[in-house]
Enzyme design. Structure first.
Site, PDB file in Angstrom:
ATOM      1  N   GLN A 270       0.826  -1.200   0.000  1.00 38.40           N
ATOM      2  CA  GLN A 270       0.000   0.000   0.000  1.00 38.40           C
ATOM      3  C   GLN A 270       0.865   1.257   0.000  1.00 38.40           C
ATOM      4  O   GLN A 270       0.521   2.263  -0.627  1.00 38.40           O
ATOM      5  CB  GLN A 270      -0.934   0.002   1.210  1.00 38.40           C
ATOM      6  CG  GLN A 270      -1.787   1.239   1.378  1.00 38.40           C
ATOM      7  CD  GLN A 270      -2.769   1.466   0.238  1.00 38.40           C
ATOM      8  OE1 GLN A 270      -3.039   0.558  -0.538  1.00 38.40           O
ATOM      9  NE2 GLN A 270      -3.308   2.679   0.138  1.00 38.40           N
ATOM     10  N   GLU A 271       1.996   1.203   0.675  1.00 41.75           N
ATOM     11  CA  GLU A 271       2.880   2.359   0.760  1.00 41.75           C
ATOM     12  C   GLU A 271       3.658   2.602  -0.534  1.00 41.75           C
ATOM     13  O   GLU A 271       3.768   3.738  -0.998  1.00 41.75           O
ATOM     14  CB  GLU A 271       3.878   2.183   1.920  1.00 41.75           C
ATOM     15  CG  GLU A 271       3.267   2.261   3.311  1.00 41.75           C
ATOM     16  CD  GLU A 271       2.907   3.685   3.711  1.00 41.75           C
ATOM     17  OE1 GLU A 271       3.203   4.628   2.947  1.00 41.75           O
ATOM     18  OE2 GLU A 271       2.305   3.847   4.783  1.00 41.75           O
ATOM     19  N   SER A 272       4.201   1.523  -1.114  1.00 40.64           N
ATOM     20  CA  SER A 272       5.185   1.730  -2.183  1.00 40.64           C
ATOM     21  C   SER A 272       5.055   0.804  -3.385  1.00 40.64           C
ATOM     22  O   SER A 272       5.836   0.936  -4.329  1.00 40.64           O
ATOM     23  CB  SER A 272       6.585   1.544  -1.606  1.00 40.64           C
ATOM     24  OG  SER A 272       6.779   0.193  -1.207  1.00 40.64           O
TER      25      SER A 272
END
Length: 428
Positions: A270-272
């Protein structure tokens, strides 16, 4: 002790690293706790073997996502319904034109023998539909869904709750039209087990009222209606092409800080999207999207070094989880608060908890914060908040997406049939 008869699949009962899981199992375990006894699990080898095994006294009740069909009502007594479902047509994306029962004429429909799907298709044939049905002996529902995705078969039928969840795991399938009206799932007992049936009904009434049912349901079926074909296809591809490079680091960091590695992997995606050089417009860097100030506080020397970035990100999540302000929240509620704090900062989460108290909501549940965090976008609410304006819908979406990715990763780790599971043979 109370004995449940169920099935070994991803929606009834399975093992992950020796831990028993499954929607029906979790409900059955809660029922055993309700009674104050231990739970024994017995696995029926075939669908059509469950009721005979119940009749022969090999178990106290059946908990296997059983539809309360007229044929089954003649053999067992059902509890009050706990889920409402519909049977849906499942086809490949190339066959989206197959939408209703009429479209099934001339197609071969594949279902497992002894299921409610077989019963419903036989009813449709009796109503005059010229349907061709191929029955399989104990092929799991998921295998038939996978065969549709792989274009080995054209059509199968699946209950709506299972269909929408499995679409995450097999994104090239389409959940098409329903082949009947809404039906209900219930647990089954021997017709003479009147006292047990009453206890089961009382149990469902209690867990529906106190929120336990919803918590168990959300572990397996939360947000199943949300489906982004492109996103999920990309996620499945990157699990194969990008995740393996970082798996050992993720597992080491997760174990050190007592998190499930699959949750960390889901958060990282989700972050990267597993891109070690990812940079956001807000000034966050790397796989876990650390800001320079956070990285510095955690002793990171090279913010784009994958090992340092992952370990620091997991440490940061643990720090959020350990916040004194969150100490009364438990389980997934506390985890979701920690994830939200990672996303937008602990101050905004504290403001949302304070607002929940003012609105007579429980500040220790994520359900309450899902209501109050979005309010912090409006001046009426953020003008009195210690940390001011907050894009409060973002952490809600953040947590939701992580849980979708986490569910897919959990599903890939299912273990079937172990020597420690009692396997019931078909009853002649």
């Amino acid at each position: 002790m109370v004995t449940v008869i169920t099935r070994n699949n991803s929606h009834c009962y399975y093992l992950y690293r020796d831990q028993a899981m499954g929607f029906e199992y979790d409900l059955a375990k809660a029922f055993a706790d309700f009674l104050g006894v231990n739970l024994e699990v017995k696995i029926a080898e075939k669908w059509e073997g469950m009721i005979p095994n119940l009749s022969n006294g090999n178990g106290a009740f059946i908990a296997a996502g059983s539809m309360k069909t007229p044929k089954r009502r003649q053999q067992v007594a059902f509890s009050r319904e706990y889920l409402t479902i519909q049977q849906h047509i499942i086809v490949h994306r190339k066959n989206k034109h197959i939408k209703n029962v009429s479209d099934l004429v001339g197609k071969t429909i594949h279902v497992c023998r002894g299921t409610s799907y077989q019963e419903r298709l036989e009813e449709l044939i009796a109503e005059g539909y010229d349907l061709t049905v191929e029955l399989h002996d104990d092929i799991p529902t998921e295998e038939l869904i996978q065969q549709v995705e792989e274009e080995k078969i054209e059509v199968t039928i699946v209950d709506s709750n299972i269909a929408f969840r499995y679409r995450r795991y097999h994104p090239r399938i389409v959940v098409s039209g329903a082949i009947g009206s809404e039906e209900h799932l219930g647990w089954a007992v021997h017709p003479n087990s009147v006292r047990l049936l009453k206890k089961i009904d009382n149990f469902f009434e209690e867990i529906k009222a106190n929120g336990t049912f919803n918590r168990i349901y959300d572990q397996y079926f939360a947000h199943v209606d949300d489906f982004d074909f492109v996103d999920l296809r990309t996620f499945h591809w990157r699990l194969k092409t990008r995740l393996p490079k970082y798996f050992s680091i993720i597992e080491e960091a997760a174990q050190k800080h007592e998190f499930d590695w699959r949750m960390i992997a889901a958060q990282m995606y989700q972050e990267s999207h597993f891109d070690p050089e990812a940079r956001s417009h807000a000034g966050a860097y790397g796989l876990m999207q650390l800001t320079r100030s956070t990285a510095k506080s955690l002793g990171v020397e090279n913010i784009l070094d994958s090992t340092q970035n992952i370990h620091a990100g997991v440490q940061h999540l643990r720090n959020m989880y350990n916040l004194y302000d969150f100490d009364k929240a438990v389980g997934s509620d506390r985890l979701f608060m920690a994830l939200a704090a990672y996303n937008i900062g602990q101050g905004h989460v504290k403001d949302a908890r304070k607002l929940a108290r003012q609105m007579n909501l429980d500040p220790d549940t994520w359900a309450s914060l899902a209501q109050t965090l979005p309010l912090l976008r409006y001046q009426k609410y953020y003008k009195n908040a210690a940390y001011g304006y907050c894009r409060g819908t973002e952490p809600i979406e953040y947590v939701k997406q992580i849980m979708i990715y986490y569910d897919i990763l959990r599903h890939q780790g299912i273990e079937y049939r172990t020597d420690r599971t009692v396997l019931l043979k078909p009853v002649a």
